[in-house]
Enzyme design. Structure first.
Site, PDB file in Angstrom:
ATOM      1  N   GLU A  31       0.845  -1.201   0.000  1.00 27.62           N
ATOM      2  CA  GLU A  31       0.000   0.000   0.000  1.00 27.62           C
ATOM      3  C   GLU A  31       0.876   1.245   0.000  1.00 27.62           C
ATOM      4  O   GLU A  31       1.858   1.314   0.748  1.00 27.62           O
ATOM      5  CB  GLU A  31      -0.892  -0.051   1.240  1.00 27.62           C
ATOM      6  CG  GLU A  31      -2.314   0.331   1.025  1.00 27.62           C
ATOM      7  CD  GLU A  31      -3.101  -0.588   0.084  1.00 27.62           C
ATOM      8  OE1 GLU A  31      -3.132  -0.303  -1.125  1.00 27.62           O
ATOM      9  OE2 GLU A  31      -3.692  -1.554   0.578  1.00 27.62           O
ATOM     10  N   THR A  33       2.864   2.035  -2.139  1.00 21.82           N
ATOM     11  CA  THR A  33       4.159   1.706  -2.733  1.00 21.82           C
ATOM     12  C   THR A  33       4.178   2.038  -4.220  1.00 21.82           C
ATOM     13  O   THR A  33       5.250   2.205  -4.800  1.00 21.82           O
ATOM     14  CB  THR A  33       4.453   0.199  -2.575  1.00 21.82           C
ATOM     15  OG1 THR A  33       3.260  -0.506  -2.910  1.00 21.82           O
ATOM     16  CG2 THR A  33       4.860  -0.144  -1.174  1.00 21.82           C
ATOM     17  N   GLY A 118     -16.277   5.167  -1.493  1.00 19.71           N
ATOM     18  CA  GLY A 118     -15.523   5.541  -0.299  1.00 19.71           C
ATOM     19  C   GLY A 118     -15.005   4.364   0.496  1.00 19.71           C
ATOM     20  O   GLY A 118     -14.496   4.523   1.601  1.00 19.71           O
ATOM     21  N   ALA A 119     -15.123   3.158  -0.047  1.00 23.63           N
ATOM     22  CA  ALA A 119     -14.706   1.973   0.702  1.00 23.63           C
ATOM     23  C   ALA A 119     -13.244   1.628   0.443  1.00 23.63           C
ATOM     24  O   ALA A 119     -12.711   0.684   1.016  1.00 23.63           O
ATOM     25  CB  ALA A 119     -15.594   0.784   0.338  1.00 23.63           C
ATOM     26  N   SER A 122     -11.820   1.483  -4.993  1.00 21.32           N
ATOM     27  CA  SER A 122     -11.510   2.112  -6.259  1.00 21.32           C
ATOM     28  C   SER A 122     -12.633   2.120  -7.289  1.00 21.32           C
ATOM     29  O   SER A 122     -12.486   1.674  -8.423  1.00 21.32           O
ATOM     30  CB  SER A 122     -10.267   1.466  -6.851  1.00 21.32           C
ATOM     31  OG  SER A 122      -9.463   2.483  -7.320  1.00 21.32           O
ATOM     32  N   SER A 124     -13.586   4.742  -8.638  1.00 27.36           N
ATOM     33  CA  SER A 124     -13.218   5.694  -9.694  1.00 27.36           C
ATOM     34  C   SER A 124     -12.371   5.016 -10.768  1.00 27.36           C
ATOM     35  O   SER A 124     -12.570   5.254 -11.955  1.00 27.36           O
ATOM     36  CB  SER A 124     -12.514   6.927  -9.108  1.00 27.36           C
ATOM     37  OG  SER A 124     -11.324   6.562  -8.470  1.00 27.36           O
ATOM     38  N   GLU A 156      -7.106  11.058 -13.039  1.00 25.94           N
ATOM     39  CA  GLU A 156      -7.078  11.420 -11.612  1.00 25.94           C
ATOM     40  C   GLU A 156      -6.154  12.618 -11.387  1.00 25.94           C
ATOM     41  O   GLU A 156      -6.496  13.552 -10.672  1.00 25.94           O
ATOM     42  CB  GLU A 156      -6.563  10.249 -10.765  1.00 25.94           C
ATOM     43  CG  GLU A 156      -7.371   8.981 -10.866  1.00 25.94           C
ATOM     44  CD  GLU A 156      -8.532   8.911  -9.875  1.00 25.94           C
ATOM     45  OE1 GLU A 156      -8.665   9.812  -9.027  1.00 25.94           O
ATOM     46  OE2 GLU A 156      -9.318   7.942  -9.977  1.00 25.94           O
ATOM     47  N   ASP A 168      -4.548   1.014  -9.031  1.00 26.93           N
ATOM     48  CA  ASP A 168      -5.995   0.779  -9.160  1.00 26.93           C
ATOM     49  C   ASP A 168      -6.381   0.570 -10.615  1.00 26.93           C
ATOM     50  O   ASP A 168      -7.145  -0.335 -10.956  1.00 26.93           O
ATOM     51  CB  ASP A 168      -6.781   1.966  -8.601  1.00 26.93           C
ATOM     52  CG  ASP A 168      -6.428   2.255  -7.155  1.00 26.93           C
ATOM     53  OD1 ASP A 168      -5.699   1.441  -6.553  1.00 26.93           O
ATOM     54  OD2 ASP A 168      -6.862   3.290  -6.644  1.00 26.93           O
ATOM     55  N   TYR A 218      -3.621  12.461   0.886  1.00 25.39           N
ATOM     56  CA  TYR A 218      -2.936  11.490   0.019  1.00 25.39           C
ATOM     57  C   TYR A 218      -1.792  12.179  -0.729  1.00 25.39           C
ATOM     58  O   TYR A 218      -0.661  11.702  -0.747  1.00 25.39           O
ATOM     59  CB  TYR A 218      -3.950  10.904  -0.978  1.00 25.39           C
ATOM     60  CG  TYR A 218      -3.362   9.895  -1.930  1.00 25.39           C
ATOM     61  CD1 TYR A 218      -3.418   8.534  -1.657  1.00 25.39           C
ATOM     62  CD2 TYR A 218      -2.738  10.291  -3.110  1.00 25.39           C
ATOM     63  CE1 TYR A 218      -2.878   7.604  -2.529  1.00 25.39           C
ATOM     64  CE2 TYR A 218      -2.191   9.373  -3.987  1.00 25.39           C
ATOM     65  CZ  TYR A 218      -2.267   8.023  -3.696  1.00 25.39           C
ATOM     66  OH  TYR A 218      -1.726   7.115  -4.559  1.00 25.39           O
TER      67      TYR A 218
HETATM   68  C1  GLA Z   1      -5.160   4.754  -3.799  1.00 25.23           C
HETATM   69  C2  GLA Z   1      -4.387   5.132  -5.059  1.00 25.23           C
HETATM   70  C3  GLA Z   1      -3.401   4.046  -5.465  1.00 25.23           C
HETATM   71  C4  GLA Z   1      -2.533   3.624  -4.295  1.00 25.23           C
HETATM   72  C5  GLA Z   1      -3.388   3.355  -3.055  1.00 25.23           C
HETATM   73  C6  GLA Z   1      -2.560   3.084  -1.833  1.00 25.23           C
HETATM   74  O1  GLA Z   1      -6.000   3.676  -4.044  1.00 25.23           O
HETATM   75  O2  GLA Z   1      -5.271   5.377  -6.127  1.00 25.23           O
HETATM   76  O3  GLA Z   1      -2.620   4.491  -6.543  1.00 25.23           O
HETATM   77  O4  GLA Z   1      -1.544   4.575  -4.030  1.00 25.23           O
HETATM   78  O5  GLA Z   1      -4.266   4.434  -2.762  1.00 25.23           O
HETATM   79  O6  GLA Z   1      -1.826   1.933  -1.992  1.00 25.23           O
END
Ligand code: GLA
Length: 381
Positions: A31, A33, A118-119, A122, A124, A156, A168, A218
């Site tokens: 995560e 990374t 929001g969970a 992903s 989006s 994004e 994602d 983020y």
């Molecule tokens: C979000 C981002 C991803 C990734 C994760 C964390 O989902 O869209 O690119 O950085 O957070 O691992």
């Protein structure tokens, strides 16, 4: 979902289009990374976005979001960006496709989805990938799959204000039923890992909490990592990303960077290694080690990267108390889900305990999603 979309499409546009779909994702480990050039270990899930689309012979895009009951029209030039945040994803995909030489024109679309918002799964990326895949197909753009993922990522960055990595959109485009994927985000090499952990299940517990300013927090994490990498690079020019550094090199610059940047970088360097450790463990069907690494990730995300929250820490504690093999906050953090690796025999009691304890403390139950690893972007028959 398909029949609801078809009915609406017919009512709005008086004809039928073609169907496309893509998926949300889980991530076993790795995560924050991806934007550090490290490894991730995601898979697509059985929750996604589905769209019916047909070219309309104009230069206008007409889109209806079925779940929101909202209709938006926009042109394809940079100044035509719509206001609605969901429509900006579709607009961004159109623009990014054009930037890559795709000759696209107007189309009609109706879409719907079942990725919980929001969970941290992903939704989006699922939306971006559905449209990126569909436009590539319908307009014969010949854009390869990696570039389709980058179209979503650039959407994004350039239209939605999140400086995300590639995980994602990669998962959503490349996802394959029954397989997780290890992606090296520096070289973009990837490998499918059939994932059928005998005797265990993956389950998500959704805290149903989404903290505000998640996207600016983020982006700040990303900036911290970039500052730390830049400091290390002065001593070691070969360091492009934090992934290229070990803890010794981070130690060398400890006095030069802020304590916060140091903590962020420490987490990332550990996390990159944990993905590799998990891969080794998976080769041996050693799920106890996989689970242990998941707990370590949670600890790092909570204490060093500081992207967990009270609700997610609590869900993690409950998992630990129940003897769950592995548990951690999943995705970007600041709310959303934990991902849990649970022995079959423990599943029912864990879920019951998580529901009762969580609702006693926070006034509502977490939602439970059993993970089904599924296909990513595709055209439907
Ligand atoms: C979000 C981002 C991803 C990734 C994760 C964390 O989902 O869209 O690119 O950085 O957070 O691992």
């Amino acid at each position: 979902m398909k029949s609801r979309i078809a009915e609406k499409f017919k009512t709005l546009f008086g004809e039928d289009g073609e169907f496309f779909a893509s998926a949300g994702r889980i991530n076993l480990i790795g995560e924050h990374t991806d934007y550090n050039g490290g490894y991730v270990f995601p898979g697509a899930v059985d929750k996604g976005i589905m769209a019916e689309i047909k070219l309309n012979g104009t230069d206008k895009v007409c889109v209806f979001a079925l779940d929101l009951d909202e209709y938006v029209e926009f042109g394809l030039n940079e100044e035509d960006a719509p206001e609605q945040s969901w429509a900006r994803y579709v607009f961004g995909v159109c623009r990014e496709t054009i930037k890559r030489g795709g000759k696209i024109a107007g189309f009609n679309a109706v879409f719907a989805g079942d990725v919980p918002l929001g969970a941290g799964m992903s939704s989006s990326a699922a939306l971006e990938s559905t449209f990126a895949f569909a436009l590539n197909y319908l307009f014969d753009c010949h854009i390869d799959k990696f570039e389709l993922a980058r179209i979503g990522q650039s959407t994004e960055h350039n239209y939605c204000g999140v400086k995300c990595g590639i995980m994602d959109q990669f998962a959503s485009i490349f996802g394959k039923a029954g397989n997780l994927m290890r992606l090296d985000c520096k070289t973009m090499e990837y490998k499918y890992y059939p994932f059928h952990p005998e005797g265990y299940r993956l389950v998500l517990l959704d805290s149903v909490v989404k903290h505000e300013l998640a996207s600016s927090a983020y982006n700040k994490r990303r900036e911290s990592c970039e500052r730390a990498a830049a400091a290390i690079r002065k001593n070691h020019p070969e360091v492009e990303f934090l992934r290229d550094a070990g803890m010794e090199w981070l130690e060398e610059v400890k006095a030069e960077i802020s304590e916060e940047d140091y903590m962020r970088a420490e987490y990332v360097i550990d996390e990159v290694q944990r993905v590799l450790d998990v891969c080794d463990a998976l080769e041996k069907d050693d799920y106890e080690t996989v689970g242990k690494k998941m707990y370590e990730t949670h600890h790092g995300m909570s204490k060093l990267y500081e992207v967990s929250c009270e609700e997610l820490d609590y869900l993690n504690d409950i998992a630990k108390e129940c003897g769950v093999t592995g548990s951690r906050v999943m995705g970007g953090g600041f709310g959303g889900c934990t991902i849990n690796l649970v022995k079959d025999g423990l599943y029912d009691s864990f879920i019951a305990k998580a529901k009762s304890a969580f609702s006693a403390k926070f006034g509502h139950e977490p939602k439970v999603y059993d993970v089904v690893i599924s296909d990513g972007a595709r055209k439907l028959q």
